[in-house]
Design an enzyme around this catalytic site. Sequence first.
Site, PDB file in Angstrom:
ATOM      1  N   LYS A 201       5.765  -0.392  -9.918  1.00  0.00           N
ATOM      2  CA  LYS A 201       5.784   0.993  -9.443  1.00  0.00           C
ATOM      3  C   LYS A 201       5.882   1.902 -10.660  1.00  0.00           C
ATOM      4  CE  LYS A 201       8.357   4.243  -6.590  1.00  0.00           C
ATOM      5  NZ  LYS A 201       9.361   4.413  -5.546  1.00  0.00           N
ATOM      6  N   LYS A 224      12.089  10.056 -13.235  1.00  0.00           N
ATOM      7  CA  LYS A 224      12.372   8.665 -12.885  1.00  0.00           C
ATOM      8  C   LYS A 224      11.867   7.703 -13.954  1.00  0.00           C
ATOM      9  CE  LYS A 224      12.828   9.489  -7.941  1.00  0.00           C
ATOM     10  NZ  LYS A 224      12.743   8.881  -6.605  1.00  0.00           N
ATOM     11  N   GLU A 240       7.290  -8.216 -14.694  1.00  0.00           N
ATOM     12  CA  GLU A 240       7.814  -7.664 -13.434  1.00  0.00           C
ATOM     13  C   GLU A 240       7.451  -8.566 -12.247  1.00  0.00           C
ATOM     14  OE1 GLU A 240       9.821  -5.263 -12.763  1.00  0.00           O
ATOM     15  OE2 GLU A 240       9.743  -3.817 -14.396  1.00  0.00           O
ATOM     16  N   LYS A 255       1.831   0.578  -7.024  1.00  0.00           N
ATOM     17  CA  LYS A 255       1.958   1.966  -6.569  1.00  0.00           C
ATOM     18  C   LYS A 255       1.929   2.903  -7.766  1.00  0.00           C
ATOM     19  CE  LYS A 255       5.276   4.637  -3.965  1.00  0.00           C
ATOM     20  NZ  LYS A 255       6.632   4.629  -3.515  1.00  0.00           N
ATOM     21  N   TYR A 319      -1.702   6.975   4.318  1.00  0.00           N
ATOM     22  CA  TYR A 319      -1.500   8.011   5.329  1.00  0.00           C
ATOM     23  C   TYR A 319      -2.786   8.255   6.125  1.00  0.00           C
ATOM     24  CZ  TYR A 319       2.567   8.607   2.367  1.00  0.00           C
ATOM     25  OH  TYR A 319       3.705   8.363   1.643  1.00  0.00           O
TER      26      TYR A 319
HETATM   27  C1  PBG Z   1      11.098   6.246  -3.526  1.00  0.00           C
HETATM   28  C2  PBG Z   1       9.737   6.328  -2.951  1.00  0.00           C
HETATM   29  C3  PBG Z   1       8.749   7.221  -3.387  1.00  0.00           C
HETATM   30  C4  PBG Z   1       7.627   6.988  -2.614  1.00  0.00           C
HETATM   31  C5  PBG Z   1       7.938   5.980  -1.685  1.00  0.00           C
HETATM   32  N1  PBG Z   1       9.267   5.561  -1.922  1.00  0.00           N
HETATM   33  C6  PBG Z   1       8.762   8.307  -4.376  1.00  0.00           C
HETATM   34  C7  PBG Z   1       9.541   8.257  -5.603  1.00  0.00           C
HETATM   35  O1  PBG Z   1       9.669   7.209  -6.247  1.00  0.00           O
HETATM   36  O2  PBG Z   1      10.023   9.326  -5.954  1.00  0.00           O
HETATM   37  C8  PBG Z   1       6.355   7.743  -2.787  1.00  0.00           C
HETATM   38  C9  PBG Z   1       5.328   7.560  -1.783  1.00  0.00           C
HETATM   39  C10 PBG Z   1       4.243   8.564  -1.835  1.00  0.00           C
HETATM   40  O3  PBG Z   1       4.142   9.407  -2.748  1.00  0.00           O
HETATM   41  O4  PBG Z   1       3.447   8.532  -0.891  1.00  0.00           O
HETATM   42  N2  PBG Z   1      11.874   5.188  -3.194  1.00  0.00           N
END
Ligand code: PBG
Length: 332
Positions: A201, A224, A240, A255, A319
């Site tokens: 991620k 983050k 990872e 992601k 989505y």
């Molecule tokens: C955080 C989380 C995030 C998303 C899903 N779970 C955002 C982040 O890390 O701030 C993002 C999903 C999206 O942008 O559609 N646990």
Amino acid sequence: MKILGKFPSTRLRRVRNSDWIRRLISENNLSANDLILPIFLREGKNKVEKIKSMPGINRYTVDKLPYILDKAKKFKIPLVALFPQTPGKKKDKDGTEALNENNLICRGIRLIKKKYNNLGVMTDVALDPYTTHGHDGIIFNNKIDNDKTLKILVKQAVLQAEMGSDVIAPSDMMDGRIGVIRKSLDKNKFIETKILSYAVKYASNFYGPFRDAVGSKSKLKINKKSYQMDFRNSDELFREVSLDIKEGADFVMVKPGLPYLDIISKIKENFKIPVFSYQVSGEYSLLKEGVKKKLINEEAIYESLISLKRAGSSAIVTYFAIDILKSMKKFK
Ligand code: PBG
């Protein structure tokens, strides 16, 4: 690999000249089996509220969930992913609402498991929807403290499993969380509960609309980057993913989606484990806006999802899940 053939005896266009032959040789296709639908929850009753940053996407009160779940069922979507918008007054610095068995997620899981069979539920393990600062972990000495956060994540995961969640999806990027979560699930007899690790991620700029949707965009500046991956890198994925597989992940997630096709295909080639990808909120809102303004046509959405499959995704969180199943038949 030797690719034989020479013009004019070889004419590559020959296999592209009609719909039936294109269908026959297509290597990738999209169906409901490839799609995971994210759903946003909010407090209250009898409300379906539009999310401004994500045109076309709503937040549902738990009693209104059937509105969207019935659609998921009708289109045979195998799995839905729940995300809560926790009211500000229920947030604190340690995200304790995550451990409340009557929080939005727990109520959502219970409703789905009671009323829908053969529909999987996936739930996020991370603290960001519950903390005042919007971080995925707890802050200690001005840092996101990995090991203190693990203790809470384990409880969050076991609670979700108790409620009936089928797929526990840690998206917090703390080190070592898959191992401790698997251990606790097993100790509590949840041996069938699956773990989808957000193994890869990135600290991405494409999460903006989501943070708005769950209300994790706090006044404090969120960065983050001290726990999510640096988007300039790919080598880290090997460590990872290997670690998470060793620790007990059943599948791994990449992601965001479209900017990370190289990452998906590397995992697909090097690890024989299902790879999922997440077409995130920023990707959604940009595509949606482009279609709305007629800068691109709707088939661009289909193209983006096929690209994620072509790169090696077994399934895609998007989505667009319902929209695309409605409109896909039009594209040839
Ligand atoms: C955080 C989380 C995030 C998303 C899903 N779970 C955002 C982040 O890390 O701030 C993002 C999903 C999206 O942008 O559609 N646990």
